[in-house]
Design an enzyme around this catalytic site. Structure first.
Site, mmCIF file in Angstrom:
data_model
loop_
_atom_site.group_PDB
_atom_site.id
_atom_site.type_symbol
_atom_site.label_atom_id
_atom_site.label_comp_id
_atom_site.label_asym_id
_atom_site.label_seq_id
_atom_site.Cartn_x
_atom_site.Cartn_y
_atom_site.Cartn_z
ATOM 1 N N GLY A 91 5.188 2.475 1.131
ATOM 2 C CA GLY A 91 6.148 3.271 0.381
ATOM 3 C C GLY A 91 6.650 4.435 1.221
ATOM 4 O O GLY A 91 7.850 4.680 1.319
ATOM 5 N N ASP A 92 5.720 5.122 1.851
ATOM 6 C CA ASP A 92 6.094 6.262 2.691
ATOM 7 C C ASP A 92 6.997 5.804 3.830
ATOM 8 O O ASP A 92 8.010 6.426 4.131
ATOM 9 C CB ASP A 92 4.834 6.905 3.294
ATOM 10 C CG ASP A 92 3.941 7.496 2.207
ATOM 11 O OD1 ASP A 92 4.449 7.674 1.076
ATOM 12 O OD2 ASP A 92 2.763 7.760 2.481
ATOM 13 N N SER A 117 0.828 -1.202 0.000
ATOM 14 C CA SER A 117 0.000 0.000 0.000
ATOM 15 C C SER A 117 0.863 1.253 0.000
ATOM 16 O O SER A 117 2.068 1.196 0.226
ATOM 17 C CB SER A 117 -0.899 0.005 1.234
ATOM 18 O OG SER A 117 -0.134 0.344 2.374
ATOM 19 N N LYS A 118 0.225 2.345 -0.249
ATOM 20 C CA LYS A 118 0.887 3.644 -0.270
ATOM 21 C C LYS A 118 1.657 3.892 1.022
ATOM 22 O O LYS A 118 2.776 4.390 1.001
ATOM 23 C CB LYS A 118 -0.191 4.711 -0.451
ATOM 24 C CG LYS A 118 0.307 6.125 -0.382
ATOM 25 C CD LYS A 118 -0.814 7.087 -0.652
ATOM 26 C CE LYS A 118 -0.731 8.352 0.206
ATOM 27 N NZ LYS A 118 0.606 8.740 0.601
ATOM 28 N N ARG A 119 1.063 3.497 2.117
ATOM 29 C CA ARG A 119 1.702 3.653 3.436
ATOM 30 C C ARG A 119 3.086 3.020 3.483
ATOM 31 O O ARG A 119 4.018 3.554 4.065
ATOM 32 C CB ARG A 119 0.845 3.014 4.523
ATOM 33 C CG ARG A 119 -0.414 3.764 4.821
ATOM 34 C CD ARG A 119 -0.295 4.541 6.129
ATOM 35 N NE ARG A 119 -1.259 5.638 6.185
ATOM 36 C CZ ARG A 119 -1.035 6.840 5.687
ATOM 37 N NH1 ARG A 119 0.109 7.126 5.093
ATOM 38 N NH2 ARG A 119 -1.951 7.778 5.771
#
Length: 508
Positions: free
Chosen positions: A268-269, A264-266
RNA sequence: GGCCCGUUCGUCUAGGGGUUAGGACGCAAGGUUUUCAUCCUUGUAACAGGGGUUCGAAUCCCCUACGGGCUACCA
């Protein structure tokens, strides 16, 4: 044999996730390998979740990857339009067809009533808490209401949805190209809403109708759709299209690098890598998410690494151009289990492409970066720098970052390195060397190299005594490529200037 | 909870009845180099567990465990 036609059908609810790109890629590869068509269809049946810019983002992402569609929005094609919101009127008639044939029914239940039903079943433990062949008999729908009541409600403009009427006791079997036989009992199935009260179809109806109308032969999509695949089979059957039903292939998911679960995007961050192909700025929150393009990845590298996540050629080849992927691809070499994404290997892929790229391309790219940074440098020089530096880095952008000493003389000298390698007599030795270099006619790497070695021999100075100091003077630290090459690029004047300055200012 | 899907080195994976279980990334060591990096060589490390079937199972079957997905008038 009918022509293969596949589609990638994203929903424009935000930026396209790299897992989505992989799905598109596999569809594309499969189509092209089979000499078929690849189409892009925008599934925007949920007006509430529509995000402006998402559709453009999706198309730009695919273009950047080199994944071209034969039919799609704007591109057009014989089966358009390719945006479901523009096909709105089509779906109602199929929903009506299902009602008339008794395969679907009207339902008038409010959200509160639905919730009450789920809670009731939960409490009673009398089955699955869902709208199914059992619970529908106690709900407000055209199965339980009289014809007059139904007609009345509709005439009064009451909200209604159309639900599929699943068979009570039937085993639905489907042959998935990746997973083999998958069986589900119809009593496990929800009577899914096919047609919403806002006049739009749900994914389930729209997807089946469009795939049929667009003559799709293979549905290649993520594993998250596997549970609803039996419903889709039932829909094809109910609409009388079973003979034309596409083959299904449900792809395993892309997993987060650490732990478990969908990428998920999370993640990556949190772990510092992009999850999206292109940078994305959320129109609502203004929040920016990084993209592979902006991170410095070559699209070829991105596509290559994505292709190998869940698929392998069965050989030891790892570097593939898009054309080579098309040639090598087949669905039966797609694995069944999810793949954890490894950001380290992703970098390695880019490195491979960086090594392969024509130097002129890199020079041109560096020129652009330099201009953006306000640094004045000739493209020719930048090309040489790229050739000298590329094996040490993974990205063109990094390449520039590590080459700073080419553009400005050292402002300070690495202390630890100087302490170890800069001796009392270093300045004198370096100054002696400058007079040799000064007299060089052709200031080329080769000539410089020769001159330095002759100098060392004649004066009985070892490389370890001369080189580190020379490096410190030219680079400012103990790192970097061959010194003769550096001086070649720097030029005689600049090289000598740097050496003299260090000799004068640096004390042992 | 229910349903469905999955499980080979840390990661991506090959192999699908008899293999020293292969490769790649990463990591480590050694070599090359004036340095760092590259590069080369070597090493590290895996068949989730238990039952069957079989002369023989990582491979076929069953169970268990674990993981994941789905369970909306979202896709």
């Amino acid at each position: 044999m009918t022509k293969v036609r596949v589609r990638f059908a994203p929903s424009p609810t935000g930026p396209l996730h790299m897992g989505g790109v992989r799905t598109a890629l596999y569809n594309y590869l499969f189509a092209k390998k089979q000499g078929g068509d690849f189409l892009l269809r925008i599934e925007d049946t949920d007006q509430n979740r529509y995000v402006p810019g998402a559709e453009d983002y999706i198309m730009e992402s695919l273009r950047w990857c080199g994944i071209h569609w034969d039919e799609g929005p704007e591109t057009g094609g014989p089966f358009g339009p390719y945006r479901q919101s523009e096909r709105k009127d089509l779906y109602r008639q199929y929903a009506m067809q299902l009602i008339e044939s008794g395969k679907a029914y009207y339902a008038f239940d409010t959200p509160e009533e639905l919730e009450a039903m789920r809670q009731r079943i939960e409490a009673e433990k009398s089955g699955n808490p869902q709208y199914d062949s059992r619970s529908r008999l106690s709900m407000k729908n055209s199965l339980t209401l009289s014809e007059e009541e139904v007609a009345q409600k509709i005439a009064r403009g009451e909200n209604y949805v159309i639900r599929i009427k699943n068979p009570e006791d039937e085993e639905i079997v489907l042959e998935d190209l990746i997973r083999g036989t998958v069986k589900v009992h119809s009593w496990q199935l929800d009577d899914k809403v096919l047609f919403k009260s806002d006049g739009m179809p749900t994914y389930h109806l729209a997807n089946v109708v469009d795939d049929y109308l667009m003559k799709i032969t293979h549905v290649i999509r993520g594993e998250e759709w596997l549970p609803s695949a039996p419903l889709h089979v039932l829909l094809y059957r109910s609409l009388g299209w079973e003979a034309q039903m596409p083959r299904f292939a449900h792809l395993p998911l892309l997993l987060k690098p650490d732990g478990n679960g969908k990428l998920s995007k999370r993640d990556g961050d949190r772990l510092g890598f992009p999850v999206f192909p292109l940078q994305w700025k959320d129109p609502k929150s203004g929040e920016t998410s990084s993209g592979y393009r902006e991170a410095g990845y070559f699209p070829e590298a991105f596509v290559n690494l994505l292709a190998l996540l869940g698929w392998n050629p069965g050989t030891e080849q790892e570097i593939f151009s898009l054309d080579e992927l098309v040639e090598a691809f087949s669905l039966d070499r797609v694995g069944k289990s999810g793949s954890k994404f490894d950001p380290e290997k992703a970098k390695w892929f880019n490195h491979q492409y960086l090594l392969q790229k024509p130097l002129q391309d890199l020079g041109r790219e560096l020129k652009e970066i330099a201009q953006a940074k306000g640094i004045d440098a000739r493209e020719e020089q930048l090309t040489s720098i790229a050739g000298l530096m590329r094996e040490r880095v993974n990205f063109t952008t990094e390449l520039f970052g590590q080459a700073g000493f080419f553009f400005s003389a050292p402002k300070e000298y690495d202390e630890a390195f100087a302490k170890k390698r800069w001796k009392e007599d270093t300045p004198a030795i370096l100054l002696d060397l400058t007079s040799v270099l000064e007299n060089l006619q052709a200031f080329t790497a080769e000539a410089i190299h020769k001159a330095i070695h002759t100098f060392m021999e004649e004066n009985g100075i070892g490389a370890g005594k001369l080189m580190p100091g020379l490096r410190l003077a030219l680079v400012g630290s103990g790192m970097g490529p061959d010194l003769s090459e550096i001086m070649d690029i720097l030029g005689k004047q600049e090289s000598l200037q740097r050496i003299r300055r260090a000799a004068e200012t640096l004390k042992a």
